[in-house]
Write a protein that holds these residues in place. Structure first.
Motif, PDB file in Angstrom:
ATOM      1  N   TYR A  74       2.066   9.382   2.022  1.00  0.00           N
ATOM      2  CA  TYR A  74       1.645   8.878   0.715  1.00  0.00           C
ATOM      3  C   TYR A  74       2.735   8.080   0.012  1.00  0.00           C
ATOM      4  O   TYR A  74       2.470   7.429  -0.998  1.00  0.00           O
ATOM      5  CB  TYR A  74       1.273  10.023  -0.220  1.00  0.00           C
ATOM      6  N   ASP A  75       3.939   8.222   0.495  1.00  0.00           N
ATOM      7  CA  ASP A  75       5.027   7.566  -0.228  1.00  0.00           C
ATOM      8  C   ASP A  75       6.236   7.516   0.691  1.00  0.00           C
ATOM      9  O   ASP A  75       6.286   8.186   1.729  1.00  0.00           O
ATOM     10  CB  ASP A  75       5.344   8.361  -1.497  1.00  0.00           C
ATOM     11  N   HIS A  95       0.825  -1.205   0.000  1.00  0.00           N
ATOM     12  CA  HIS A  95       0.000   0.000   0.000  1.00  0.00           C
ATOM     13  C   HIS A  95       0.854   1.247   0.000  1.00  0.00           C
ATOM     14  O   HIS A  95       1.870   1.332   0.701  1.00  0.00           O
ATOM     15  CB  HIS A  95      -0.905   0.013   1.244  1.00  0.00           C
ATOM     16  N   GLU A  96       0.410   2.241  -0.771  1.00  0.00           N
ATOM     17  CA  GLU A  96       1.148   3.504  -0.824  1.00  0.00           C
ATOM     18  C   GLU A  96       0.931   4.341   0.451  1.00  0.00           C
ATOM     19  O   GLU A  96       1.834   5.019   0.913  1.00  0.00           O
ATOM     20  CB  GLU A  96       0.696   4.337  -2.031  1.00  0.00           C
ATOM     21  N   ASN A  97      -0.299   4.314   0.976  1.00  0.00           N
ATOM     22  CA  ASN A  97      -0.668   5.236   2.049  1.00  0.00           C
ATOM     23  C   ASN A  97      -0.634   4.565   3.417  1.00  0.00           C
ATOM     24  O   ASN A  97      -1.121   3.448   3.575  1.00  0.00           O
ATOM     25  CB  ASN A  97      -2.093   5.761   1.813  1.00  0.00           C
ATOM     26  N   SER A 123      -3.692   2.062   3.225  1.00  0.00           N
ATOM     27  CA  SER A 123      -4.676   1.980   2.139  1.00  0.00           C
ATOM     28  C   SER A 123      -3.952   2.047   0.806  1.00  0.00           C
ATOM     29  O   SER A 123      -2.864   2.589   0.697  1.00  0.00           O
ATOM     30  CB  SER A 123      -5.715   3.102   2.246  1.00  0.00           C
ATOM     31  N   PRO A 124      -4.580   1.476  -0.228  1.00  0.00           N
ATOM     32  CA  PRO A 124      -3.933   1.450  -1.532  1.00  0.00           C
ATOM     33  C   PRO A 124      -4.186   2.723  -2.328  1.00  0.00           C
ATOM     34  O   PRO A 124      -5.132   3.449  -2.073  1.00  0.00           O
ATOM     35  CB  PRO A 124      -4.625   0.263  -2.227  1.00  0.00           C
ATOM     36  N   GLY A 125      -3.368   2.981  -3.320  1.00  0.00           N
ATOM     37  CA  GLY A 125      -3.654   3.959  -4.355  1.00  0.00           C
ATOM     38  C   GLY A 125      -3.415   5.395  -3.961  1.00  0.00           C
ATOM     39  O   GLY A 125      -3.067   5.735  -2.844  1.00  0.00           O
ATOM     40  N   THR A 126      -3.635   6.259  -4.931  1.00  0.00           N
ATOM     41  CA  THR A 126      -3.398   7.684  -4.722  1.00  0.00           C
ATOM     42  C   THR A 126      -4.649   8.386  -4.228  1.00  0.00           C
ATOM     43  O   THR A 126      -4.577   9.486  -3.746  1.00  0.00           O
ATOM     44  CB  THR A 126      -2.930   8.351  -6.022  1.00  0.00           C
ATOM     45  N   VAL A 127      -5.800   7.765  -4.366  1.00  0.00           N
ATOM     46  CA  VAL A 127      -7.025   8.334  -3.808  1.00  0.00           C
ATOM     47  C   VAL A 127      -7.449   7.452  -2.653  1.00  0.00           C
ATOM     48  O   VAL A 127      -7.483   6.237  -2.765  1.00  0.00           O
ATOM     49  CB  VAL A 127      -8.153   8.378  -4.865  1.00  0.00           C
ATOM     50  N   ASN A 163      -7.592  13.447   1.126  1.00  0.00           N
ATOM     51  CA  ASN A 163      -6.333  12.861   1.532  1.00  0.00           C
ATOM     52  C   ASN A 163      -6.366  12.357   2.959  1.00  0.00           C
ATOM     53  O   ASN A 163      -5.346  11.952   3.484  1.00  0.00           O
ATOM     54  CB  ASN A 163      -5.193  13.856   1.342  1.00  0.00           C
ATOM     55  N   TYR A 171      -9.239   5.227  -0.371  1.00  0.00           N
ATOM     56  CA  TYR A 171     -10.410   4.393  -0.225  1.00  0.00           C
ATOM     57  C   TYR A 171     -10.322   3.688   1.101  1.00  0.00           C
ATOM     58  O   TYR A 171     -10.036   4.319   2.106  1.00  0.00           O
ATOM     59  CB  TYR A 171     -10.551   3.453  -1.423  1.00  0.00           C
TER      60      TYR A 171
END
Lengths: 113, 111
Positions: A50-51, A29-31, A94-98, B97, A100
């Motif tokens: 986020y990264d 997961h990115e986040n 959580s996964p992804g750039t947005v 975010n 969820y």
């Protein structure tokens, strides 16, 4: 299944000590997030990332710092623990750039005496 | 005004009945909505997500979203004692975010 693990379930530290809480996720997961949960105050966001090597302040960052040197690992640091930092600390990813769904670890109950 | 509000309860429900939980949010640009279940001493577990107006069903759970009225609800049909827990509503914004959580509603299902 997503697995988020935290280094300790229970931790007791003295006032003024430097405290490290570790969180590891195995789903790429990115986040990643750190929350604290207190009766009557609910879940409050401390920091998130986020990264790798990237961090952003949440709602209550004072007295805390974080480190994310690897994608799967997010550390919360209490530079000088105080009694008002006694709480349940929850890590999530959580996964992804947005954003969820967030998946939570089992939590660390920290007591500062 | 809190960003996400829930009645703290406890909401007492007889076994087999429908439990109805409500959540209101203040930011009109909120886009994603989640319900988490948290057992005492445990971490939150995601049970439902909803992104558009209307109903979404998953087993005994139904989430309902009304963006015009800024509320999201959770129905638990055929409530079981194992449903006794605190249910957390969480909301994220369009440029989202981070999640903002409500304080949670404690549900007690009595046999």
């Amino acid at each position: 299944d997503v697995k988020v693990t935290q280094s300790s379930r229970y931790l007791v530290k003295r006032t003024g000590e430097k405290v490290f809480l570790e969180c590891v996720q195995d789903m790429d997961h990115e986040n990643m997030f750190w929350y604290r949960q207190d009766p009557g105050l609910g879940l409050r966001l401390i920091y998130f990332s986020y990264d790798v090597k990237m961090k952003e302040k949440g709602d209550i960052p004072e007295g805390y710092s974080v480190s994310r040197e690897k994608k799967e690992r997010f550390s919360l640091i209490l530079e000088s623990a105080s009694t008002n930092q006694t709480s349940m600390y929850l890590c999530a990813s959580s996964p992804g750039t947005v954003l969820y769904e967030q998946y939570f670890g089992p939590g660390t109950r920290l007591t500062v005496t | 005004q809190k960003e996400v509000e829930q009645n703290s309860g406890p909401l007492s429900v007889p076994e087999g009945a429908i439990a109805s939980l409500n959540c209101t949010y203040s930011d009109r640009v909120s886009q994603s909505f989640f319900w988490y279940r948290q057992y005492s001493g445990k971490s939150p577990e995601l049970i439902m997500s909803i992104y558009s107006n209307g109903d979404k069903e998953d087993g005994r759970f139904t989430a309902q979203l009304n963006k015009a009225s800024q509320y999201v609800s959770l129905l638990i049909r055929d409530s079981q004692p194992s449903d006794s827990a605190t249910y957390l509503c969480a909301v994220t914004k369009a440029a989202g975010n981070k999640l903002t959580f409500g304080g949670g509603t404690r549900v007690l299902v009595k046999p």
